[in-house]
Design a protein around this motif. Sequence first.
Motif, PDB file in Angstrom:
ATOM      1  N   LEU A   1      30.899  43.392  16.107  1.00 37.62           N
ATOM      2  CA  LEU A   1      29.742  43.514  15.397  1.00 37.62           C
ATOM      3  C   LEU A   1      29.126  44.422  16.705  1.00 37.62           C
ATOM      4  O   LEU A   1      28.730  43.527  17.414  1.00 37.62           O
ATOM      5  CB  LEU A   1      29.019  42.207  14.822  1.00 37.62           C
TER       6      LEU A   1
ATOM      7  N   THR B   1      19.569  46.002  20.654  1.00 32.05           N
ATOM      8  CA  THR B   1      18.346  45.277  20.586  1.00 32.05           C
ATOM      9  C   THR B   1      17.097  46.054  20.594  1.00 32.05           C
ATOM     10  O   THR B   1      16.142  45.156  20.694  1.00 32.05           O
ATOM     11  CB  THR B   1      18.933  45.103  22.199  1.00 32.05           C
TER      12      THR B   1
ATOM     13  N   THR C   1      14.421  49.592  18.104  1.00 36.49           N
ATOM     14  CA  THR C   1      13.597  49.428  17.256  1.00 36.49           C
ATOM     15  C   THR C   1      13.309  51.082  16.942  1.00 36.49           C
ATOM     16  O   THR C   1      13.315  51.404  15.950  1.00 36.49           O
ATOM     17  CB  THR C   1      12.696  48.942  16.514  1.00 36.49           C
TER      18      THR C   1
ATOM     19  N   HIS D   1       0.493  56.685  11.302  1.00 38.09           N
ATOM     20  CA  HIS D   1      -0.789  56.211  12.200  1.00 38.09           C
ATOM     21  C   HIS D   1      -0.808  54.966  13.295  1.00 38.09           C
ATOM     22  O   HIS D   1      -1.328  54.744  14.345  1.00 38.09           O
ATOM     23  CB  HIS D   1      -1.232  55.141  11.189  1.00 38.09           C
ATOM     24  N   HIS D   2       1.052  54.625  13.517  1.00 41.41           N
ATOM     25  CA  HIS D   2       1.142  54.830  14.967  1.00 41.41           C
ATOM     26  C   HIS D   2       0.457  54.964  15.755  1.00 41.41           C
ATOM     27  O   HIS D   2       1.348  56.020  16.053  1.00 41.41           O
ATOM     28  CB  HIS D   2       2.517  53.412  14.783  1.00 41.41           C
TER      29      HIS D   2
ATOM     30  N   HIS E   1      11.441  55.237  14.844  1.00 42.05           N
ATOM     31  CA  HIS E   1      11.275  53.639  14.051  1.00 42.05           C
ATOM     32  C   HIS E   1      11.885  53.595  12.277  1.00 42.05           C
ATOM     33  O   HIS E   1      12.289  53.063  11.895  1.00 42.05           O
ATOM     34  CB  HIS E   1       9.686  53.244  13.620  1.00 42.05           C
TER      35      HIS E   1
ATOM     36  N   LEU F   1      21.086  49.437  11.925  1.00 36.97           N
ATOM     37  CA  LEU F   1      20.854  49.140  13.678  1.00 36.97           C
ATOM     38  C   LEU F   1      22.019  48.455  13.823  1.00 36.97           C
ATOM     39  O   LEU F   1      22.208  48.150  15.620  1.00 36.97           O
ATOM     40  CB  LEU F   1      19.481  47.949  13.825  1.00 36.97           C
TER      41      LEU F   1
ATOM     42  N   THR G   1      29.587  41.894  19.639  1.00 36.07           N
ATOM     43  CA  THR G   1      30.088  40.226  19.368  1.00 36.07           C
ATOM     44  C   THR G   1      31.583  40.219  18.666  1.00 36.07           C
ATOM     45  O   THR G   1      31.545  40.696  17.884  1.00 36.07           O
ATOM     46  CB  THR G   1      29.241  39.815  18.192  1.00 36.07           C
TER      47      THR G   1
ATOM     48  N   TRP H   1       6.316  45.273   3.001  1.00 39.41           N
ATOM     49  CA  TRP H   1       7.017  45.511   4.358  1.00 39.41           C
ATOM     50  C   TRP H   1       7.110  44.095   4.623  1.00 39.41           C
ATOM     51  O   TRP H   1       6.206  43.299   5.355  1.00 39.41           O
ATOM     52  CB  TRP H   1       6.735  46.419   5.587  1.00 39.41           C
TER      53      TRP H   1
ATOM     54  N   THR I   1      15.883  45.309   6.983  1.00 38.73           N
ATOM     55  CA  THR I   1      16.541  45.998   7.502  1.00 38.73           C
ATOM     56  C   THR I   1      15.445  45.159   9.284  1.00 38.73           C
ATOM     57  O   THR I   1      15.394  44.183   8.729  1.00 38.73           O
ATOM     58  CB  THR I   1      15.937  47.206   8.017  1.00 38.73           C
ATOM     59  N   ILE I   2      15.902  46.062  10.428  1.00 37.94           N
ATOM     60  CA  ILE I   2      15.139  45.152  11.403  1.00 37.94           C
ATOM     61  C   ILE I   2      14.247  46.243  12.015  1.00 37.94           C
ATOM     62  O   ILE I   2      14.840  47.792  12.262  1.00 37.94           O
ATOM     63  CB  ILE I   2      15.657  44.999  11.987  1.00 37.94           C
ATOM     64  N   ASN I   3      13.240  46.240  12.729  1.00 32.82           N
ATOM     65  CA  ASN I   3      12.672  46.809  13.244  1.00 32.82           C
ATOM     66  C   ASN I   3      11.272  45.891  13.754  1.00 32.82           C
ATOM     67  O   ASN I   3      11.295  45.094  13.950  1.00 32.82           O
ATOM     68  CB  ASN I   3      11.708  47.862  12.252  1.00 32.82           C
ATOM     69  N   GLU I   4      10.508  46.838  14.156  1.00 33.69           N
ATOM     70  CA  GLU I   4       9.411  46.909  15.024  1.00 33.69           C
ATOM     71  C   GLU I   4       8.277  45.588  14.480  1.00 33.69           C
ATOM     72  O   GLU I   4       7.556  45.709  13.462  1.00 33.69           O
ATOM     73  CB  GLU I   4       8.406  47.976  15.976  1.00 33.69           C
TER      74      GLU I   4
ATOM     75  N   ASP J   1       3.240  45.379  16.239  1.00 35.25           N
ATOM     76  CA  ASP J   1       2.235  46.836  14.976  1.00 35.25           C
ATOM     77  C   ASP J   1       2.403  47.035  14.226  1.00 35.25           C
ATOM     78  O   ASP J   1       3.864  48.231  13.778  1.00 35.25           O
ATOM     79  CB  ASP J   1       2.653  47.966  16.711  1.00 35.25           C
TER      80      ASP J   1
ATOM     81  N   THR K   1       0.894  49.215  12.042  1.00 33.42           N
ATOM     82  CA  THR K   1       1.269  50.331  11.625  1.00 33.42           C
ATOM     83  C   THR K   1       2.917  51.116  11.490  1.00 33.42           C
ATOM     84  O   THR K   1       3.178  51.902  11.248  1.00 33.42           O
ATOM     85  CB  THR K   1       0.438  51.324  12.732  1.00 33.42           C
ATOM     86  N   VAL K   2       3.763  50.586  12.583  1.00 31.53           N
ATOM     87  CA  VAL K   2       4.919  50.992  11.842  1.00 31.53           C
ATOM     88  C   VAL K   2       5.429  50.418  10.626  1.00 31.53           C
ATOM     89  O   VAL K   2       6.391  51.553   9.988  1.00 31.53           O
ATOM     90  CB  VAL K   2       6.092  49.787  13.236  1.00 31.53           C
TER      91      VAL K   2
ATOM     92  N   THR L   1      23.077  42.311   9.777  1.00 31.92           N
ATOM     93  CA  THR L   1      23.658  40.919  10.897  1.00 31.92           C
ATOM     94  C   THR L   1      24.012  41.348  12.533  1.00 31.92           C
ATOM     95  O   THR L   1      23.718  42.077  12.576  1.00 31.92           O
ATOM     96  CB  THR L   1      25.666  41.359  10.523  1.00 31.92           C
ATOM     97  N   VAL L   2      23.729  40.081  12.696  1.00 30.33           N
ATOM     98  CA  VAL L   2      23.302  40.034  13.777  1.00 30.33           C
ATOM     99  C   VAL L   2      23.895  38.715  14.531  1.00 30.33           C
ATOM    100  O   VAL L   2      23.702  37.643  14.540  1.00 30.33           O
ATOM    101  CB  VAL L   2      21.669  39.198  13.632  1.00 30.33           C
ATOM    102  N   PRO L   3      23.981  39.068  16.191  1.00 32.16           N
ATOM    103  CA  PRO L   3      24.351  37.551  17.002  1.00 32.16           C
ATOM    104  C   PRO L   3      23.855  36.630  16.555  1.00 32.16           C
ATOM    105  O   PRO L   3      22.421  35.706  17.021  1.00 32.16           O
ATOM    106  CB  PRO L   3      25.099  38.304  17.995  1.00 32.16           C
TER     107      PRO L   3
ATOM    108  N   ILE M   1      20.337  36.194  18.695  1.00 26.38           N
ATOM    109  CA  ILE M   1      19.886  37.067  20.058  1.00 26.38           C
ATOM    110  C   ILE M   1      19.371  38.629  18.919  1.00 26.38           C
ATOM    111  O   ILE M   1      19.647  38.967  17.775  1.00 26.38           O
ATOM    112  CB  ILE M   1      21.065  37.530  20.746  1.00 26.38           C
TER     113      ILE M   1
ATOM    114  N   GLY N   1      16.081  41.876  20.589  1.00 26.34           N
ATOM    115  CA  GLY N   1      15.642  42.427  21.718  1.00 26.34           C
ATOM    116  C   GLY N   1      14.392  42.079  21.372  1.00 26.34           C
ATOM    117  O   GLY N   1      13.637  41.400  20.222  1.00 26.34           O
TER     118      GLY N   1
ATOM    119  N   TRP O   1      11.021  43.511  20.826  1.00 19.44           N
ATOM    120  CA  TRP O   1      10.234  43.967  19.695  1.00 19.44           C
ATOM    121  C   TRP O   1      11.242  43.996  18.592  1.00 19.44           C
ATOM    122  O   TRP O   1      10.666  44.224  17.474  1.00 19.44           O
ATOM    123  CB  TRP O   1      10.103  45.898  19.515  1.00 19.44           C
ATOM    124  N   GLN O   2      12.037  43.345  17.955  1.00 18.63           N
ATOM    125  CA  GLN O   2      12.602  42.850  16.612  1.00 18.63           C
ATOM    126  C   GLN O   2      12.753  41.771  16.153  1.00 18.63           C
ATOM    127  O   GLN O   2      12.593  41.056  16.902  1.00 18.63           O
ATOM    128  CB  GLN O   2      14.678  42.864  17.216  1.00 18.63           C
TER     129      GLN O   2
END
Lengths: 138, 138, 138
Positions: free
Chosen positions: A39, A43, A45, A78-79, A87, A95, A130, B17, B50-53, B56, B58-59, B98-100, B107, B109, B111-112
């Motif tokens: 994997l 880390t 966004t 807006h961000h 993003h 990701l 990983t 979201w 998904t993964i994102n910020e 904020d 507004t993202v 999928t994340v470690p 694990i 980041g 901001w994630q």
Amino acid sequence: MVFFKQINIQTGERTHWIDIQSQVEAVVADSKIVSGICLVSSTHTTAGITINENADATVGRDVFWKLNQLVPCQDAYHHSEGNSDSHLKTSVVGLSVTVPVHHGKIIRGIWQAIYLCEFDGPRMRKINITVMGETAGP
Amino acid sequence: MVFFKQINIQTGERTHWIDIQSQVEAVVADSKIVSGICLVSSTHTTAGITINENADATVGRDVFWKLNQLVPCQDAYHHSEGNSDSHLKTSVVGLSVTVPVHHGKIIRGIWQAIYLCEFDGPRMRKINITVMGETAGP
Amino acid sequence: MVFFKQINIQTGERTHWIDIQSQVEAVVADSKIVSGICLVSSTHTTAGITINENADATVGRDVFWKLNQLVPCQDAYHHSEGNSDSHLKTSVVGLSVTVPVHHGKIIRGIWQAIYLCEFDGPRMRKINITVMGETAGP
């Protein structure tokens, strides 16, 4: 068996398509895992991971050009950080990638390589690798 | 070791979201797995993951606004349920992440966060969480 | 336990949406793994893998129609093979899916099936299936 390592990749432009296949393969070799999965995960966004063609650099150029046309940097966002496009592009390409490990190596198609997709660089990016599976018997 | 659990998330709008990081982390803690991976997967075809910020809001707003501009709800679609856009958006952001897992935790980041992307709500959504890896030694 | 098998799928058109759920389920049954995950991965860069609705064929038709409208075959691309759209679409839908295996079967939503997304066919495509987890006790 689980082997975990974080690697650093310095990107050079706001959008940058970087082949990281050899760095990922080095971690798989270090892991001593002969059979399982690997994997590779961002880390961040605003930087994703994908697999695409490793032979002709115009592929990455076209992929990023068209993606940028669809999701432009400047728009009615807006961000406030000016990177909403980064993003969205990250969630669009994804990701992480997961690839099979067989006989101690990543199994990939002949034209495939793993790419870091920088969408808001230049930055130092941290990528988690990983590797999970079986080591060779005693 | 494999630990499997399904969680329910009620969404509130057609597109929504929703940060599900804490629910996923609770399942990883329950699993007692200290090292491995965690797979978070949608059981639907009009809601993705998904993964994102996480900082904020507004993202997420910008991500969904632009995605909706690219893939509008109303268009020359053939599917009679009026949610062809939801099906495409789901395949675009993806149906799982999928994340470690390391030292007993996901694990990620700084901001994630992991997000449920509702594209055809409001609905009760079922999300599968699979944690696989090693537990601590005896 | 890790079980690895490559399967071949012949596609019939330049863009082709093919349900491969039953082929993947057959490999999971062969693996004898009762609990874990199944990784289904494309070995190509112009054909992806996704999950979407298995009930109404107009869904796949709409998904591909809209995707083609966003990323047309003909555009101001630099790559000389005329398939830059195929490369981008592959990274957009993704090159693999990972699904949970529980009680010896893939856990999926009632409307879900795994699809091979051919974006530059017709071709013979090789798909890697990796099943990892626990077999039943002795």
